[in-house]
Design a protein around this motif. Sequence first.
Motif, mmCIF file in Angstrom:
data_model
loop_
_atom_site.group_PDB
_atom_site.id
_atom_site.type_symbol
_atom_site.label_atom_id
_atom_site.label_comp_id
_atom_site.label_asym_id
_atom_site.label_seq_id
_atom_site.Cartn_x
_atom_site.Cartn_y
_atom_site.Cartn_z
ATOM 1 N N LEU A 1 -4.928 -11.407 -8.235
ATOM 2 C CA LEU A 1 -5.319 -10.518 -7.133
ATOM 3 C C LEU A 1 -6.691 -10.881 -6.594
ATOM 4 C CD1 LEU A 1 -4.523 -6.810 -8.104
ATOM 5 C CD2 LEU A 1 -3.578 -8.119 -6.201
ATOM 6 N N LEU A 2 -7.638 -11.061 -7.503
ATOM 7 C CA LEU A 2 -9.006 -11.389 -7.108
ATOM 8 C C LEU A 2 -9.784 -11.872 -8.318
ATOM 9 C CD1 LEU A 2 -10.656 -8.758 -8.323
ATOM 10 C CD2 LEU A 2 -9.866 -7.688 -6.223
ATOM 11 N N LYS A 3 -10.961 -12.464 -8.030
ATOM 12 C CA LYS A 3 -11.796 -12.972 -9.117
ATOM 13 C C LYS A 3 -13.272 -12.795 -8.784
ATOM 14 C CE LYS A 3 -11.865 -17.652 -7.218
ATOM 15 N NZ LYS A 3 -11.619 -19.089 -7.433
ATOM 16 N N TYR A 4 -14.056 -12.585 -9.825
ATOM 17 C CA TYR A 4 -15.510 -12.540 -9.706
ATOM 18 C C TYR A 4 -16.069 -13.687 -10.545
ATOM 19 C CZ TYR A 4 -20.304 -11.487 -10.854
ATOM 20 O OH TYR A 4 -21.648 -11.606 -11.055
ATOM 21 N N LEU B 1 -19.165 -7.543 -4.794
ATOM 22 C CA LEU B 1 -17.970 -6.888 -4.258
ATOM 23 C C LEU B 1 -16.992 -7.986 -3.865
ATOM 24 C CD1 LEU B 1 -16.547 -4.282 -3.435
ATOM 25 C CD2 LEU B 1 -17.604 -4.528 -1.166
ATOM 26 N N VAL B 2 -15.862 -7.966 -4.522
ATOM 27 C CA VAL B 2 -14.884 -9.030 -4.343
ATOM 28 C C VAL B 2 -13.644 -8.483 -3.646
ATOM 29 C CG1 VAL B 2 -13.478 -10.753 -5.512
ATOM 30 C CG2 VAL B 2 -15.681 -10.091 -6.486
ATOM 31 N N GLU C 1 -9.753 -4.558 -3.782
ATOM 32 C CA GLU C 1 -11.078 -5.083 -4.009
ATOM 33 C C GLU C 1 -11.628 -4.545 -5.325
ATOM 34 O OE1 GLU C 1 -13.069 -3.877 -0.392
ATOM 35 O OE2 GLU C 1 -14.004 -2.199 -1.430
ATOM 36 N N ALA C 2 -12.651 -5.220 -5.838
ATOM 37 C CA ALA C 2 -13.254 -4.798 -7.099
ATOM 38 C C ALA C 2 -14.752 -5.056 -7.015
ATOM 39 C CB ALA C 2 -12.650 -5.553 -8.268
ATOM 40 N N THR D 1 -9.930 -1.237 -6.819
ATOM 41 C CA THR D 1 -9.679 -0.146 -5.886
ATOM 42 C C THR D 1 -8.871 -0.626 -4.693
ATOM 43 O OG1 THR D 1 -11.748 -0.561 -4.694
ATOM 44 C CG2 THR D 1 -11.843 1.033 -6.496
ATOM 45 N N LYS D 2 -8.245 0.359 -4.054
ATOM 46 C CA LYS D 2 -7.540 0.116 -2.789
ATOM 47 C C LYS D 2 -7.588 1.421 -2.016
ATOM 48 C CE LYS D 2 -3.260 -1.547 -0.702
ATOM 49 N NZ LYS D 2 -1.944 -2.203 -0.884
ATOM 50 N N PRO D 3 -7.938 1.385 -0.736
ATOM 51 C CA PRO D 3 -8.121 2.650 0.010
ATOM 52 C C PRO D 3 -6.843 3.458 0.171
ATOM 53 C CG PRO D 3 -9.118 0.787 1.172
ATOM 54 C CD PRO D 3 -8.300 0.218 0.061
ATOM 55 N N SER D 4 -5.710 2.767 0.314
ATOM 56 C CA SER D 4 -4.479 3.474 0.621
ATOM 57 C C SER D 4 -3.314 2.789 -0.088
ATOM 58 C CB SER D 4 -4.251 3.478 2.141
ATOM 59 O OG SER D 4 -3.016 4.080 2.459
ATOM 60 N N ALA D 5 -2.697 3.495 -1.012
ATOM 61 C CA ALA D 5 -1.622 2.901 -1.808
ATOM 62 C C ALA D 5 -0.333 2.774 -1.002
ATOM 63 C CB ALA D 5 -1.367 3.749 -3.049
#
Lengths: 114, 115
Positions: free
Chosen positions: A47-50, A56-57, A64-65, A77-81
């Motif tokens: 999904l994502l990586k830091y 803020l990724v 995003e995380a 997190t995600k604003p709207s599921a």
Amino acid sequence: AQSVTQLDSHVSVSEGTPVLLRCNYSSSYSPSLFWYVQHPNKGLQLLLKYTSAATLVKGINGFEAEFKKSETSFHLTKPSAHMSDAAEYFCVVSETNRDDKIIFGKGTRLHILP
Amino acid sequence: EAGVTQFPSHSVIEKGQTVTLRCDPISGHDNLYWYRRVMGKEIKFLLHFVKESKQDESGMPNNRFLAERTGGTYSTLKVQPAELEDSGVYFCASSPGFSGANVLTFGAGSRLTVL
């Protein structure tokens, strides 16, 4: 040695509401942190990586995380599921610049309610 | 580019039999990892190849498990003889090299059911 803790084994949210999946880590060195998702009968998808750049990724599918060193957290997190977000999510830690194994959290299963 | 391919996707065997799982990593990836998830528990590291050499096999549960990566391309994971507790999903992953933050690309997994 590093470790990772996902605080919730199950999270349920209604469609259109925000998503928060919590992850805390422990690392002796500069960590790299990842979130992977596994949909039913599918493989693990990044999904994502830091990796020590911006704290803020942003990832795929609107996720995003934020890396917070003071809190040793990397919450997703995600604003709207969306219904299609129903899956299992894994927080992963590895130690940057060290040839060390990558450690998975126990996973959080996200349920989306209509 | 083709992803990480695992075969078979699902195998059902009886206790005491032998099973061989195969992983084809992304072409050119030196690092190959095996992970396992048993009974809905966390995904646990089994071992790590760098090319054909075993870099770390500290996660291998016992000597019934044998992993090979001849020629540094595909890898096999053999379980002989299989026991009930070996049931689970075996994931393979690969990454291009030791470059700081290795991002693993995972296969879809091989589900093993031991009856």
